[in-house]
Design a protein around this motif. Structure first.
Motif, short mmCIF file in Angstrom:
data_model
loop_
_atom_site.label_atom_id
_atom_site.label_comp_id
_atom_site.label_asym_id
_atom_site.label_seq_id
_atom_site.Cartn_x
_atom_site.Cartn_y
_atom_site.Cartn_z
N UNK A 74 0.82 -1.22 0.00
CA UNK A 74 0.00 0.00 0.00
C UNK A 74 0.85 1.27 0.00
N UNK A 75 2.17 1.15 0.23
CA UNK A 75 3.04 2.33 0.17
C UNK A 75 3.23 2.80 -1.27
N UNK A 76 2.90 1.97 -2.25
CA UNK A 76 3.00 2.37 -3.65
C UNK A 76 1.76 3.18 -4.00
N UNK A 77 1.94 4.34 -4.64
CA UNK A 77 0.80 5.17 -5.00
C UNK A 77 -0.02 4.45 -6.07
N UNK A 78 -1.34 4.46 -5.89
CA UNK A 78 -2.24 3.76 -6.79
C UNK A 78 -2.60 2.37 -6.32
N UNK A 140 -3.05 2.73 -13.13
CA UNK A 140 -1.77 3.41 -12.98
C UNK A 140 -1.17 3.13 -11.61
N UNK A 141 0.15 2.97 -11.59
CA UNK A 141 0.85 2.61 -10.35
C UNK A 141 2.15 3.41 -10.30
N UNK A 142 2.52 3.87 -9.10
CA UNK A 142 3.80 4.54 -8.90
C UNK A 142 3.83 5.94 -9.48
N UNK A 143 4.92 6.27 -10.18
CA UNK A 143 5.10 7.63 -10.71
C UNK A 143 4.14 7.94 -11.84
N UNK A 144 3.54 6.90 -12.48
CA UNK A 144 2.62 7.14 -13.59
C UNK A 144 1.39 7.92 -13.15
N UNK A 145 1.00 7.76 -11.89
CA UNK A 145 -0.19 8.46 -11.39
C UNK A 145 0.00 9.97 -11.49
N UNK A 146 1.13 10.47 -11.00
CA UNK A 146 1.38 11.91 -11.03
C UNK A 146 1.60 12.41 -12.45
#
Length: 225
Positions: A74-78, A140-146
């Motif tokens: 859950x520490x991964x964004x998305x 989307x997961x990780x930096x792709x979200x931003x």
């Protein structure tokens, strides 16, 4: 009769002497200085393997290896708790196992599963359904979200949509009230009508003498006889 002398009162017992304060033992400063303590080693966890990893790198994010797989992801964004549990099941990894106990093969499986969630998840579970560029259901997961969020906002600004204009001006985008919340700038609080009227009157007074001066300049010079 001769004057009777008062009989002297018998003297009482002598008052006890005040006890002397015990002298404090002298402390040697040299002995008091303790040697600097060495840093303590981390506590050993139960059920930990020899090749345990305290930090696991996944999806450009450092994950806590001491936590269980379900909560560490859950520490991964998305990725939320529902998504992390689904990822663990799809990768064939126990949810309750500590992330640091997993082998590299298992972590590679988890990372591969994260990269293709759009294909594995149903369309109601992804966080970017019907992408406007490809038309596919993506998660989307990780930096792709931003990155995708920034691109979407820039596109709205470029096509001058309502939301894009609101983003440019720094106003609220989703229809919230702006009279009492989200107020920015130097003016704070509600301006009263009296203050506004006084400011208008002051401006009018300042402008009046300027107009009179201009009228005097415009008068033609008197003709000499």
């Amino acid at each position: 009769m001769p004057d009777e002398k008062p009989t002297p009162e018998p003297a009482g017992p002598p008052a006890p002497a005040a006890p002397e304060k015990a002298a404090r033992p002298s402390k040697k400063k040299a002995e008091e200085k303790e040697e600097p303590k060495a840093p303590r080693a981390p506590k050993k966890l139960e059920g930990v393997k020899e090749d345990f990893r305290y930090i696991v790198r996944m999806a450009n994010t450092d994950l806590d290896g001491t936590r269980s797989v379900g909560y560490a992801l859950t520490a991964i964004s998305g990725v939320g708790i529902r998504v992390s549990e689904a990822v663990a099941d799809l990768a064939g990894v126990p949810r309750a196992e500590r992330l640091g106990n997993l082998s590299e093969e298992q972590t590679d499986k988890i990372e591969a599963t994260l990269s293709k969630l759009g294909e594995l998840f149903p369309p109601w579970m992804v966080n970017r359904p019907k992408d406007w560029e490809s038309g596919l259901d993506l998660h989307l997961v990780g930096a792709e979200v931003e990155v995708r969020l920034r691109d979407d906002i820039n596109l709205m600004k470029m096509i001058r949509s309502y939301k894009g204009v609101r983003h440019e001006t720094g106003q609220k985008v989703r229809g919230q009230r702006t009279r009492s919340n989200g107020r920015t700038g130097l003016t704070v609080g509600v301006t009263k009508k009296a203050a506004l009227e006084a400011a208008k009157a002051k401006k009018a007074e300042e402008a009046a003498p300027k107009k009179e001066e201009k009228k005097e300049e415009k008068k033609p010079a008197e003709k000499k006889e």
